[in-house]
Design a protein around this motif. Structure first.
Motif, PDB file in Angstrom:
ATOM      1  N   LYS A 202       0.823  -1.221   0.000  1.00  0.00           N
ATOM      2  CA  LYS A 202       0.000   0.000   0.000  1.00  0.00           C
ATOM      3  C   LYS A 202       0.856   1.268   0.000  1.00  0.00           C
ATOM      4  O   LYS A 202       0.336   2.373   0.093  1.00  0.00           O
ATOM      5  CB  LYS A 202      -0.883   0.022   1.256  1.00  0.00           C
ATOM      6  CG  LYS A 202      -1.967  -1.029   1.277  1.00  0.00           C
ATOM      7  CD  LYS A 202      -3.279  -0.467   0.713  1.00  0.00           C
ATOM      8  CE  LYS A 202      -4.362  -1.525   0.580  1.00  0.00           C
ATOM      9  NZ  LYS A 202      -4.062  -2.572  -0.401  1.00  0.00           N
ATOM     10  N   VAL A 203       2.166   1.118  -0.048  1.00  0.00           N
ATOM     11  CA  VAL A 203       3.075   2.251   0.111  1.00  0.00           C
ATOM     12  C   VAL A 203       2.727   3.423  -0.837  1.00  0.00           C
ATOM     13  O   VAL A 203       2.342   3.214  -1.992  1.00  0.00           O
ATOM     14  CB  VAL A 203       4.542   1.781  -0.073  1.00  0.00           C
ATOM     15  CG1 VAL A 203       4.784   1.278  -1.482  1.00  0.00           C
ATOM     16  CG2 VAL A 203       5.533   2.866   0.289  1.00  0.00           C
ATOM     17  N   GLU A 204       2.845   4.623  -0.296  1.00  0.00           N
ATOM     18  CA  GLU A 204       2.610   5.827  -1.093  1.00  0.00           C
ATOM     19  C   GLU A 204       3.792   6.016  -2.055  1.00  0.00           C
ATOM     20  O   GLU A 204       4.927   5.653  -1.718  1.00  0.00           O
ATOM     21  CB  GLU A 204       2.526   7.014  -0.115  1.00  0.00           C
ATOM     22  CG  GLU A 204       2.136   8.322  -0.735  1.00  0.00           C
ATOM     23  CD  GLU A 204       2.098   9.468   0.307  1.00  0.00           C
ATOM     24  OE1 GLU A 204       2.290   9.214   1.518  1.00  0.00           O
ATOM     25  OE2 GLU A 204       1.879  10.614  -0.127  1.00  0.00           O
ATOM     26  N   MET A 205       3.549   6.553  -3.233  1.00  0.00           N
ATOM     27  CA  MET A 205       4.621   6.746  -4.205  1.00  0.00           C
ATOM     28  C   MET A 205       4.527   8.149  -4.789  1.00  0.00           C
ATOM     29  O   MET A 205       3.442   8.579  -5.176  1.00  0.00           O
ATOM     30  CB  MET A 205       4.493   5.728  -5.341  1.00  0.00           C
ATOM     31  CG  MET A 205       4.585   4.294  -4.845  1.00  0.00           C
ATOM     32  SD  MET A 205       4.177   3.113  -6.119  1.00  0.00           S
ATOM     33  CE  MET A 205       4.537   1.587  -5.226  1.00  0.00           C
ATOM     34  N   ILE A 206       5.662   8.833  -4.852  1.00  0.00           N
ATOM     35  CA  ILE A 206       5.652  10.184  -5.416  1.00  0.00           C
ATOM     36  C   ILE A 206       6.725  10.304  -6.500  1.00  0.00           C
ATOM     37  O   ILE A 206       7.907  10.040  -6.253  1.00  0.00           O
ATOM     38  CB  ILE A 206       5.895  11.265  -4.338  1.00  0.00           C
ATOM     39  CG1 ILE A 206       4.911  11.090  -3.163  1.00  0.00           C
ATOM     40  CG2 ILE A 206       5.754  12.664  -4.943  1.00  0.00           C
ATOM     41  CD1 ILE A 206       5.162  12.043  -2.003  1.00  0.00           C
ATOM     42  N   ALA A 207       6.295  10.708  -7.673  1.00  0.00           N
ATOM     43  CA  ALA A 207       7.196  10.891  -8.808  1.00  0.00           C
ATOM     44  C   ALA A 207       7.438  12.379  -9.004  1.00  0.00           C
ATOM     45  O   ALA A 207       6.489  13.157  -9.096  1.00  0.00           O
ATOM     46  CB  ALA A 207       6.554  10.307 -10.067  1.00  0.00           C
ATOM     47  N   THR A 208       8.696  12.777  -9.085  1.00  0.00           N
ATOM     48  CA  THR A 208       9.013  14.197  -9.227  1.00  0.00           C
ATOM     49  C   THR A 208       9.560  14.508 -10.611  1.00  0.00           C
ATOM     50  O   THR A 208      10.533  13.902 -11.056  1.00  0.00           O
ATOM     51  CB  THR A 208      10.073  14.610  -8.180  1.00  0.00           C
ATOM     52  OG1 THR A 208       9.630  14.211  -6.899  1.00  0.00           O
ATOM     53  CG2 THR A 208      10.291  16.116  -8.206  1.00  0.00           C
ATOM     54  N   ALA A 209       8.944  15.470 -11.266  1.00  0.00           N
ATOM     55  CA  ALA A 209       9.455  15.956 -12.550  1.00  0.00           C
ATOM     56  C   ALA A 209       9.988  17.376 -12.347  1.00  0.00           C
ATOM     57  O   ALA A 209       9.892  17.934 -11.253  1.00  0.00           O
ATOM     58  CB  ALA A 209       8.337  15.947 -13.589  1.00  0.00           C
ATOM     59  N   ALA A 210      10.553  17.955 -13.392  1.00  0.00           N
ATOM     60  CA  ALA A 210      11.053  19.321 -13.323  1.00  0.00           C
ATOM     61  C   ALA A 210       9.912  20.296 -13.626  1.00  0.00           C
ATOM     62  O   ALA A 210       9.165  20.075 -14.576  1.00  0.00           O
ATOM     63  CB  ALA A 210      12.179  19.508 -14.330  1.00  0.00           C
ATOM     64  N   SER A 211       9.803  21.380 -12.847  1.00  0.00           N
ATOM     65  CA  SER A 211       8.741  22.376 -13.147  1.00  0.00           C
ATOM     66  C   SER A 211       8.919  22.971 -14.532  1.00  0.00           C
ATOM     67  O   SER A 211       7.957  23.402 -15.156  1.00  0.00           O
ATOM     68  CB  SER A 211       8.756  23.558 -12.180  1.00  0.00           C
ATOM     69  OG  SER A 211       9.143  23.191 -10.922  1.00  0.00           O
ATOM     70  N   GLU A 212      10.169  23.025 -14.993  1.00  0.00           N
ATOM     71  CA  GLU A 212      10.422  23.619 -16.318  1.00  0.00           C
ATOM     72  C   GLU A 212       9.947  22.692 -17.443  1.00  0.00           C
ATOM     73  O   GLU A 212       9.803  23.122 -18.584  1.00  0.00           O
ATOM     74  CB  GLU A 212      11.919  23.908 -16.491  1.00  0.00           C
ATOM     75  CG  GLU A 212      12.480  24.943 -15.516  1.00  0.00           C
ATOM     76  CD  GLU A 212      12.879  24.328 -14.166  1.00  0.00           C
ATOM     77  OE1 GLU A 212      12.630  23.116 -13.952  1.00  0.00           O
ATOM     78  OE2 GLU A 212      13.420  25.070 -13.325  1.00  0.00           O
ATOM     79  N   VAL A 213       9.774  21.417 -17.138  1.00  0.00           N
ATOM     80  CA  VAL A 213       9.267  20.445 -18.113  1.00  0.00           C
ATOM     81  C   VAL A 213       8.055  19.780 -17.452  1.00  0.00           C
ATOM     82  O   VAL A 213       8.093  18.631 -17.045  1.00  0.00           O
ATOM     83  CB  VAL A 213      10.350  19.386 -18.458  1.00  0.00           C
ATOM     84  CG1 VAL A 213       9.913  18.503 -19.620  1.00  0.00           C
ATOM     85  CG2 VAL A 213      11.676  20.079 -18.805  1.00  0.00           C
ATOM     86  N   PRO A 214       6.948  20.535 -17.351  1.00  0.00           N
ATOM     87  CA  PRO A 214       5.861  20.156 -16.449  1.00  0.00           C
ATOM     88  C   PRO A 214       4.938  19.072 -17.007  1.00  0.00           C
ATOM     89  O   PRO A 214       3.750  19.288 -17.220  1.00  0.00           O
ATOM     90  CB  PRO A 214       5.108  21.483 -16.266  1.00  0.00           C
ATOM     91  CG  PRO A 214       5.338  22.211 -17.551  1.00  0.00           C
ATOM     92  CD  PRO A 214       6.684  21.789 -18.070  1.00  0.00           C
ATOM     93  N   LYS A 215       5.509  17.893 -17.219  1.00  0.00           N
ATOM     94  CA  LYS A 215       4.707  16.863 -17.884  1.00  0.00           C
ATOM     95  C   LYS A 215       3.521  16.421 -17.043  1.00  0.00           C
ATOM     96  O   LYS A 215       2.470  16.087 -17.573  1.00  0.00           O
ATOM     97  CB  LYS A 215       5.582  15.677 -18.282  1.00  0.00           C
ATOM     98  CG  LYS A 215       6.210  14.945 -17.131  1.00  0.00           C
ATOM     99  CD  LYS A 215       7.172  13.883 -17.622  1.00  0.00           C
ATOM    100  CE  LYS A 215       8.445  14.519 -18.165  1.00  0.00           C
ATOM    101  NZ  LYS A 215       9.485  13.573 -18.501  1.00  0.00           N
ATOM    102  N   PHE A 216       3.667  16.430 -15.715  1.00  0.00           N
ATOM    103  CA  PHE A 216       2.549  15.940 -14.893  1.00  0.00           C
ATOM    104  C   PHE A 216       1.420  16.960 -14.787  1.00  0.00           C
ATOM    105  O   PHE A 216       0.257  16.601 -14.838  1.00  0.00           O
ATOM    106  CB  PHE A 216       3.036  15.547 -13.493  1.00  0.00           C
ATOM    107  CG  PHE A 216       3.941  14.341 -13.508  1.00  0.00           C
ATOM    108  CD1 PHE A 216       3.635  13.231 -14.289  1.00  0.00           C
ATOM    109  CD2 PHE A 216       5.107  14.311 -12.745  1.00  0.00           C
ATOM    110  CE1 PHE A 216       4.467  12.109 -14.307  1.00  0.00           C
ATOM    111  CE2 PHE A 216       5.938  13.201 -12.755  1.00  0.00           C
ATOM    112  CZ  PHE A 216       5.623  12.100 -13.538  1.00  0.00           C
ATOM    113  N   SER A 217       1.766  18.252 -14.668  1.00  0.00           N
ATOM    114  CA  SER A 217       0.693  19.237 -14.522  1.00  0.00           C
ATOM    115  C   SER A 217       0.144  19.718 -15.869  1.00  0.00           C
ATOM    116  O   SER A 217      -1.021  20.068 -15.966  1.00  0.00           O
ATOM    117  CB  SER A 217       1.172  20.426 -13.687  1.00  0.00           C
ATOM    118  OG  SER A 217       2.311  21.005 -14.273  1.00  0.00           O
TER     119      SER A 217
END
Ligand SMILES: Cc1ncc(COP(=O)(O)O)c(C=O)c1O
Lengths: 244, 424
Positions: free
Chosen positions: B287-302
Motif C-alpha cells: 500500500k506504500v505511497e509513491m511520489i514521482a518528481t518531474a522538473a517544473s520547467e518540463v511540467p509533464k505531470f501538470s
C-alpha cells in the motif's frame, strides 16, 4: 487443431470476395472471421489496415448477411471482428444489426485497451443480442483482467501472439502458452496475429494451442488475384491443422 | 561525552552482499490494474512495429512484449552487474534527518555508487550483452544529461562492441567532461542535431544553433542505426528498460526487509521514468505511497496529456500511450538534462493517470539547493535530476502530517560531473 480464417469484408471487392469464399468452400475450417471495416484499425499491421480502407467502399450489412448465410450453410461458425470505435456511441444498435445478419459472435480487439471502462457494458450488450463475446487477449493483458473477462464470457478465446497483425516480433511460444493456459483453464484458445508457415503452426500445436487464426497470409495472393496461390495457401493451412 | 559501546552504525546498510541482487527482472505488465495500451503505428502505410526488428537486439524486442512477470537475468549479466557495483547501498540518511529535525526515518538507495555514477548502467549492460551475443558490432544511442551515454559507452566496451552517442547539443556544450568520460569508456560522441543523419541535417538547416532535444537525439540515433544496420539501445521509456531497472526496487525491498523496515513512501525523479519505475514497481503490491518528481520547467505531470504520442521527434518508433507534453516540445535548457524528455513510460503514465502514483514538480533552484543540503549532510553530491526527488523528500519531511514516517528515496546518480550547475 481448429482453423479460423480471417478476411476483411468485402476485400478487395464484393464480387471477388464471393469468388474467394467459393474457393474455400471445400476447405476444412471451423471459424470464419469477417473483419468489419473501419477507418481506424489500430491493432492491425499495414497489410490488413489497407484492406479496411478498400472494404469500406462496398460494405453493407445486407451484403454481410448474404455472405454469412452462405458460410453458415457450409457448417461454419461466423464471427465478426469489429473495433469498438465502430459503435462507441451505440453498441446496442450495432449488435442488433450483426445479430440480424446471422453472425454467431464478435471479437473486439480494442475492447480492453481503448474501451476498458465500458468493457462490461459492451459485453452485456453483445450477450443481450444473442451473440457470443469472444475475449481477445494478448501478452500485455494483465492477469486479473483476463480472469474478470473469463468470468463474464463463455466462449473460446482469441489470443493475439503479436502486438498487431502481420508483425513478427521474436516470441517464446511455450512461455506464452503456459501463462495463458494457466489463466484460461480448459477454455479453447485460438491464436492469431503473425502466423504463416507450417513450422510455426506445428510449434503452436506442440505447445498446446487449440487452433490458429490466419489472415494476413492471404492478402498477397488476393492483391495479385492469384487464385491458385490463394487456394494453395488455404490447402496448406487445412493440411497443417487437420492432417494431410 | 563519547559513546564506546559495541556499535553498529544504524545509518548504513551497504554490505557488499551479492545475494541482494535478484535472479530475475520484474515486468509489471501482467500485474497492471488495466491492460497497457499497445504501441501503435502512426503511418498508415508502414509498420514502425515491424521496423523494431531492425532497430533493437532481438532478445530486447522479445522482452519488450513479453507476458512473463519474471525474466531471468543471464549469468553473464549478473557477473557484469557485480562488476559495475551492484548491489548498490541502501543508506539511512541520519544527518539529513537531523538537519531537518525529522523524527521519522529517511533511507536512500544510492544508484550513484555504480561505476558510471547512475542507474543507467543497469539497462545498458543487458542491452549491450544481447546485442553482442547476436553478433552486432556497434550500437547507437542518444544522451541528454550524459549519464545514459556514459552507461552505453561502458556497457558496449564491456561486451566488446563499439558505441555511437548522439548527445543533445545543449548538454554537449554545458558538459564537456561528460563527452570526455564517454570517450574514455570507448564511445564516439556527436552533438545532436548532427549532420550524420537526414533528420539532424534538416534540423540544423532550420536553426544552425539548435539546442537539440532528447526527442531529436533519439530520432538521430534510430535513423543512424537503420542506415548502418547496427542496433539501438534504449535509455528509458520503453517497457523492457523499466523491467531491467526493476533491479533497483528489488534490491531495495530486500535490503529494507533485512533491516526490518516498512516504507511509508517511495520518492524518485522522472525523466522518461526508468529509475522511478524500476525503483517503485517491485513495491506495487503493497500500500506504500509513491511520489514521482518531474522538473517544473518540463511540467509533464501538470500540463501533459495522457494520449498516444511519438517517442522520437521524427516519428520512426511506434507511438506510445503516455503522459506527454508533445513530441515537438522543445524543453528549456535546464541543467537536469535527464528530466528534459517530453513523455513518461506507459506503465508509469497509467499509474499516474489513475492516481496510484502521486506527482510533484520541482524547479531548478530548489533542486540546486537540495543538492547542497544533501552534499553537506550526507557527503554525496547528487545528480541534479536526483536532487529533484531529494527536494520533494525534504518538503515531505517538513510537513508535520508526515512526522514519524519512513521515507525511502531513490538517488539515481551522483552529480560530480554536473558541478557547472553552480557556476564557473
Ligand atoms: C541521474 C539521472 N537520474 C534520472 C534521469 C531521468 O531518467 P529516467 O526517468 O529514465 O530515470 C537521468 C536521465 O538521464 C539521469 O541521468
Amino acid at each position: 487443431m481448429k482453423l479460423a480464417l480471417y478476411f476483411t469484408f468485402p476485400y478487395p471487392s464484393l464480387e471477388r470476395f464471393g469468388k474467394y469464399m467459393e474457393i474455400i468452400s471445400d476447405v476444412k475450417f471451423e471459424y470464419a472471421e469477417l473483419g468489419i471495416p473501419t477507418k481506424y484499425p489500430y491493432y492491425d499491421g499495414p497489410q490488413i489496415r489497407k484492406t479496411h480502407g478498400v472494404a469500406l467502399k462496398e460494405f453493407s450489412m445486407e451484403s454481410l448477411g448474404k455472405q454469412v448465410s452462405i458460410l453458415k450453410s457450409q457448417g461454419k461458425k461466423v464471427y465478426a471482428l469489429a473495433y469498438c470505435n465502430l459503435f462507441s456511441e451505440n453498441p446496442g444498435e450495432f449488435m442488433e444489426k450483426l445479430s440480424a445478419a446471422g453472425i454467431d459472435g464478435i471479437i473486439l480487439p480494442d475492447l480492453l485497451t481503448d474501451f476498458y471502462h465500458e468493457r462490461k457494458e459492451i459485453i452485456h450488450s453483445v450477450h443481450d443480442h444473442g451473440l457470443e463475446a469472444i475475449p481477445f487477449f494478448n501478452a500485455s493483458t494483465p492477469d486479473h483482467s483476463i480472469e474478470e473477462i473469463l468470468s463474464i464470457t463463455h466462449s473460446w478465446i482469441y489470443f493475439g501472439l503479436q502486438p498487431s497483425t502481420g508483425i513478427k516480433v521474436p516470441l517464446r511460444i511455450d512461455e506464452m502458452y503456459k501463462r495463458i493456459r494457466s489463466l484460461c483453464g480448459s477454455r479453447e484458445i485460438i491464436v492469431g496475429f503473425g502466423i504463416d508457415g507450417p513450422e510455426m503452426i506445428s510449434e503452436l500445436k506442440t505447445a498446446g494451442f487449440d487452433g490458429i487464426a490466419v489472415g494476413s497470409a492471404f492478402i498477397r495472393s488476393m492483391d495479385e488475384d492469384n487464385i491458385s496461390a490463394f487456394e494453395k495457401q488455404a490447402k496448406m493451412l487445412e493440411a497443417e491443422t487437420h492432417g494431410k | 561525552m563519547y559513546k564506546y559501546n559495541h556499535f553498529i552504525p544504524l545509518s548504513v546498510y551497504n554490505i557488499n552482499n551479492v545475494e541482494i541482487i535478484p535472479e530475475y527482472w520484474y515486468n509489471i505488465v501482467p500485474d497492471l490494474p488495466e491492460p497497457l495500451a499497445p504501441p501503435r503505428d502512426h503511418d498508415p502505410l508502414n509498420s514502425s512495429l515491424d521496423l523494431l526488428n531492425r532497430i533493437l537486439p532481438a532478445e530486447v524486442l522479445r522482452q519488450e512484449f513479453t507476458s512473463s512477470r519474471h525474466v531471468r537475468i543471464p549469468e553473464e549479466v549478473m557477473e557484469q552487474y557485480a562488476q559495475i557495483g551492484r548491489p548498490t547501498p541502501l543508506i539511512r540518511a541520519v544527518n539529513l534527518e537531523k538537519f531537518l529535525g525529522f523524527n521519522g526515518k529517511i533511507f536512500f538507495k544510492y544508484e550513484g555508487a555504480t561505476v558510471t555514477g547512475s542507474h543507467k548502467i543497469n539497462a545498458a549492460v543487458p542491452q549491450a550483452f544481447y546485442a553482442a551475443i547476436e553478433g552486432i558490432k556497434e550500437v547507437a544511442t542518444e544522451t541528454g544529461a550524459g549519464q545514459w551515454g556514459t552507461a552505453t559507452a561502458l556497457a558496449a566496451s564491456l561486451n566488446n562492441i563499439k558505441s555511437k552517442v548522439f548527445m543533445v547539443s545543449v548538454s554537449f556544450m554545458q558538459k564537456p567532461l561528460r563527452k570526455k568520460i564517454m570517450e574514455i569508456y570507448g564511445g564516439e560522441v556527436v552533438s545532436s542535431p548532427s549532420n550524420l543523419t537526414d533528420f539532424g541535417r534538416a534540423m540544423l538547416k532550420e536553426d544552425p544553433s539548435h539546442p537539440g532535444s532528447l526527442g531529436i537525439a533519439i530520432s538521430e540515433a534510430v535513423q543512424y542505426t537503420l542506415d548502418r544496420g547496427i542496433r539501438y539501445l534504449m535509455g528509458s521509456v520503453e517497457n523492457s528498460v523499466i523491467t531491467y531497472q526493476s533491479i533497483i526496487g528489488q534490491e531495495a525491498s530486500k535490503q529494507l526487509e533485512i533491516l526490518g523496515e516498512e516504507p511509508d513512501v517511495l520518492i524518485g525523479c522522472v525523466g522518461g521514468g526508468s529509475n522511478f519505475s524500476g525503483f517503485v514497481f517491485p513495491f506495487m503490491k503493497s500500500k506504500v505511497e509513491m511520489i514521482a518528481t518531474a522538473a517544473s520547467e518540463v511540467p509533464k505531470f501538470s500540463k501533459g496529456k495522457y494520449k498516444y504520442d511519438l517517442v522520437d521527434t521524427a516519428g520512426i518508433l511506434p507511438q506510445l500511450k503516455m503522459i506527454s507534453l508533445g513530441a515537438d516540445y522543445v524543453p528549456p535548457p535546464i541543467y537536469s538534462g535527464g528530466l528534459r524528455y517530453h513523455g513518461a513510460a506507459p506503465a508509469l503514465s497509467m499509474l499516474v493517470n489513475n492516481g496510484r502514483i502521486k506527482t510533484d514538480e520541482v524547479g531548478e533552484d530548489a533542486s540546486r539547493e537540495a543538492m547542497q543540503v544533501f552534499a553537506r549532510t550526507q557527503g554525496i553530491v547528487p545528480a541534479p535530476e536526483s536532487a529533484h526527488a531529494i527536494a520533494t523528500a525534504i518538503n515531505y519531511c517538513r510537513n508535520p502530517a508526515n512526522s514519524g514516517k519512513t521515507v525511502v528515496l531513490n538517488v539515481s546518480g551522483h552529480g560530480l560531473l554536473d558541478l557547472s550547475i553552480f557556476g564557473e
